[in-house]
Every structure is written in structure tokens, then in C-alpha cells.
Design a protein around this motif. Structure first.
Motif, PDB file in Angstrom:
ATOM      1  N   ARG A 105       0.859  -1.195   0.000  1.00 46.05           N
ATOM      2  CA  ARG A 105       0.000   0.000   0.000  1.00 46.05           C
ATOM      3  C   ARG A 105       0.887   1.234   0.000  1.00 46.05           C
ATOM      4  NH1 ARG A 105      -4.822   0.292   4.237  1.00 46.05           N
ATOM      5  NH2 ARG A 105      -3.095   0.886   5.540  1.00 46.05           N
ATOM      6  N   ALA A 136      -8.337  -4.122   4.846  1.00 45.33           N
ATOM      7  CA  ALA A 136      -8.562  -2.766   5.402  1.00 45.33           C
ATOM      8  C   ALA A 136      -9.497  -1.989   4.473  1.00 45.33           C
ATOM      9  CB  ALA A 136      -7.225  -2.084   5.637  1.00 45.33           C
ATOM     10  N   CYS A 193      -5.984   4.651   7.290  1.00 46.52           N
ATOM     11  CA  CYS A 193      -6.526   3.411   6.744  1.00 46.52           C
ATOM     12  C   CYS A 193      -5.977   2.171   7.452  1.00 46.52           C
ATOM     13  CB  CYS A 193      -6.319   3.317   5.236  1.00 46.52           C
ATOM     14  SG  CYS A 193      -7.246   4.567   4.352  1.00 46.52           S
ATOM     15  N   TYR A 194      -5.639   2.295   8.727  1.00 48.48           N
ATOM     16  CA  TYR A 194      -5.322   1.126   9.556  1.00 48.48           C
ATOM     17  C   TYR A 194      -6.584   0.708  10.302  1.00 48.48           C
ATOM     18  CZ  TYR A 194      -0.380   0.689   8.697  1.00 48.48           C
ATOM     19  OH  TYR A 194       0.818   0.431   8.093  1.00 48.48           O
ATOM     20  N   GLY A 200      -2.279  -3.656  14.252  1.00 47.95           N
ATOM     21  CA  GLY A 200      -1.120  -2.915  13.744  1.00 47.95           C
ATOM     22  C   GLY A 200      -0.791  -3.354  12.333  1.00 47.95           C
ATOM     23  N   ASP A 201       0.470  -3.294  11.970  1.00 45.72           N
ATOM     24  CA  ASP A 201       0.902  -3.667  10.624  1.00 45.72           C
ATOM     25  C   ASP A 201       1.296  -5.142  10.614  1.00 45.72           C
ATOM     26  OD1 ASP A 201       2.678  -4.158   8.323  1.00 45.72           O
ATOM     27  OD2 ASP A 201       2.314  -2.040   7.933  1.00 45.72           O
ATOM     28  N   ALA A 202       0.470  -5.950   9.962  1.00 44.14           N
ATOM     29  CA  ALA A 202       0.676  -7.402  10.020  1.00 44.14           C
ATOM     30  C   ALA A 202       2.031  -7.805   9.448  1.00 44.14           C
ATOM     31  CB  ALA A 202      -0.452  -8.102   9.277  1.00 44.14           C
TER      32      ALA A 202
HETATM   33  O1  LIG Z   1      -4.514  -2.293  10.011  1.00 39.37           O
HETATM   34  C1  LIG Z   1      -3.893  -2.607   8.974  1.00 39.37           C
HETATM   35  C2  LIG Z   1      -4.261  -2.137   7.711  1.00 39.37           C
HETATM   36  C3  LIG Z   1      -3.539  -2.545   6.621  1.00 39.37           C
HETATM   37  N1  LIG Z   1      -2.491  -3.360   6.788  1.00 39.37           N
HETATM   38  C4  LIG Z   1      -2.123  -3.820   8.014  1.00 39.37           C
HETATM   39  O2  LIG Z   1      -1.158  -4.575   8.127  1.00 39.37           O
HETATM   40  N2  LIG Z   1      -2.824  -3.428   9.065  1.00 39.37           N
END
Ligand SMILES: O=c1cc[nH]c(=O)[nH]1
Ligand SMILES: O=P(O)(O)OC[C@H]1O[C@H](OP(=O)(O)OP(=O)(O)O)[C@H](O)[C@@H]1O
Ligand SMILES: [Mg+2]
Length: 210
Positions: A105, A136, A193-194, A200-202
Motif C-alpha cells: 500500500r 482494510a 486506513c489502519y 497494527g501492521d501485520a
Molecule cells: O490495520 C492494517 C491495515 C492494513 N495493513 C495492516 O497490516 N494493518
């Protein structure tokens, strides 16, 4: 929303999801949890695999029993975070082929940018399950499924761990023929856009890149 959306709220999945969300969970445990949840979700997402009768002999007598009717699967993780789900899926379907679609993204626009695409050559004979822990805005899943559809697979399912309502709506409108499986539908997206509460960020949590 035309699609069937399956929310897998099995207690084992919900329990593991709590530890996955916890910010104090470290990389090793996070990775293990993603894989374990993928295995549990795979069990449910393959529930409709067709069976056929075979004749066998038990130590007691002849019997007519069931095996999976030669249906071929392909798993397609969206890089990077989807990679974390592959081993867990292969635990249950070790003969599945694995394709890869690389998307990230863009930090400003939040739109997906494609950087890699390698799918099994016989994908038109296969049922595809696209994998990504996070849905998301839905942009990445929509683009990945559009890419997979160009190769004409027999069917496509999308399997994620956490979905935002915005992503579910966008994905089911863009691809109404694709069944969506998730373990939780969260509240909403934040201004970046989380997903909230999310995890969090996977990708960063799986690979320890933050
Ligand atoms: O919350 C989010 C949104 C996009 N990608 C992620 O890893 N976490
Ligand atoms: O539904 P969307 O709004 O498109 O967001 C979801 C995407 O964002 C994350 O990937 P990211 O871009 O962080 O890439 P990464 O897996 O390499 O970290 C996640 O793994 C999804 O692919
Ligand atoms: Mg990421």
C-alpha cells in the motif's frame, strides 16, 4: 453485499486472536499465531470440498468410504503478510500449489502497488484461496483477485484474519462471486486506513521489520 461472508468465531480462533492483537506479543509468537489461525480457518474454508466413494478393506471387512474427489487447490498469499498464513494452510492441504502476488500500500494514497506476480501454470484447473491477514480498505484484495481472475481459475475464495467493514463492502461489491472468510470484523479504519482495534501492521509484525 452479495457474497457470503463467513465470520469464523470459533472459540479457539477468538482466543488466539486476542494474543495476536496484543502489542506485547513478539515476532516469534505472532508468526506462530498467524500460522495456527490459518490452519483453523483452512479447516472451515475447505468444508465444501467434494468427496467421492472408494472401496477399501479394513482389518474387519470391506467398506465403502470417502476421499476428496481430486479437487485441486492453489493458495495465493498477498506479499508480504499473506506469506505468514501459507504454512498453516499447507499443514492441512500439503499438495496445494502456491502462487504469489506482491502488493504494497502506498503510504500517501493507501492504494496498492503491484510488484510481483507468479501463479501456478495450471491455475485454470484449480480452486484458489487468496490469503492476507488484513482486509482494510479492500484495495489490495480487490487488485489481487482481479489479477488471479485473469488466469481463469475454477473458483476463488478470500481468507483474511481481520476485516474492516469498509473492506468487506468494497471487496464484496468489486467481486460479488468471491466468498470471504474472516475471523473478526473490526470497528473501522483510522485516518491512515489502519484497522481499529486491529493488530497494527501485520507484515511488520510477522517479519519483525518495525
Ligand atoms: O490495520 C492494517 C491495515 C492494513 N495493513 C495492516 O497490516 N494493518
Ligand atoms: O485493504 P488494504 O487497504 O489494501 O490494506 C491491506 C493490505 O495492507 C497490508 O499490506 P502492506 O501494504 O502493509 O504490505 P506488507 O504486507 O508488505 O507489509 C496487508 O497485508 C494487506 O495486503
Ligand atoms: Mg505492511
Amino acid at each position: 453485499m452479495d457474497n457470503k461472508i463467513f465470520v469464523m468465531d470459533h472459540p479457539l480462533i477468538q482466543h488466539k486472536l486476542t494474543f495476536l492483537r496484543d502489542k506485547n506479543t513478539g515476532t516469534k509468537e505472532f508468526r506462530e499465531l498467524v500460522s495456527e489461525i490459518a490452519t483453523l480457518m483452512c479447516y472451515e474454508a475447505t468444508r465444501d470440498l467434494p468427496l467421492m466413494d472408494v472401496e477399501i478393506e479394513t482389518p474387519m471387512c470391506k467398506a465403502t468410504t470417502k476421499v476428496i474427489a481430486g479437487r485441486k487447490l492453489a493458495f495465493v498469499p498477498i506479499l508480504r503478510a499473506g506469506l505468514g498464513m501459507v504454512d498453516g494452510m499447507l499443514q492441512l492441504v500439503p499438495s496445494a500449489k502456491v502462487g504469489h502476488i506482491g502488493l504494497y500500500r502506498d503510504h500517501e494514497t493507501h492504494l496498492p502497488v503491484e510488484y510481483y506476480n507468479k501463479l501456478p501454470p495450471d491455475i485454470e484447473e484449480r480452486d484458489v484461496i487468496v490469503l492476507d491477514p488484513m482486509l482494510a480498505t479492500g484495495g489490495s484484495a480487490i487488485d489481487a483477485i482481479t489479477i488471479v481472475k485473469r488466469s481463469n481459475p475454477k473458483s476463488i475464495k478470500f481468507l483474511c484474519i481481520i476485516a474492516a467493514p469498509e473492506g468487506l463492502k468494497a471487496l464484496s461489491e468489486a467481486h460479488p462471486d468471491v466468498q470471504i472468510y474472516c475471523a473478526a470484523v473490526d470497528e473501522k479504519l483510522n485516518e491512515n486506513c489502519y484497522i481499529l482495534p486491529g493488530l497494527g501492521d501485520a507484515g511488520d509484525r510477522i517479519f519483525g521489520t518495525k
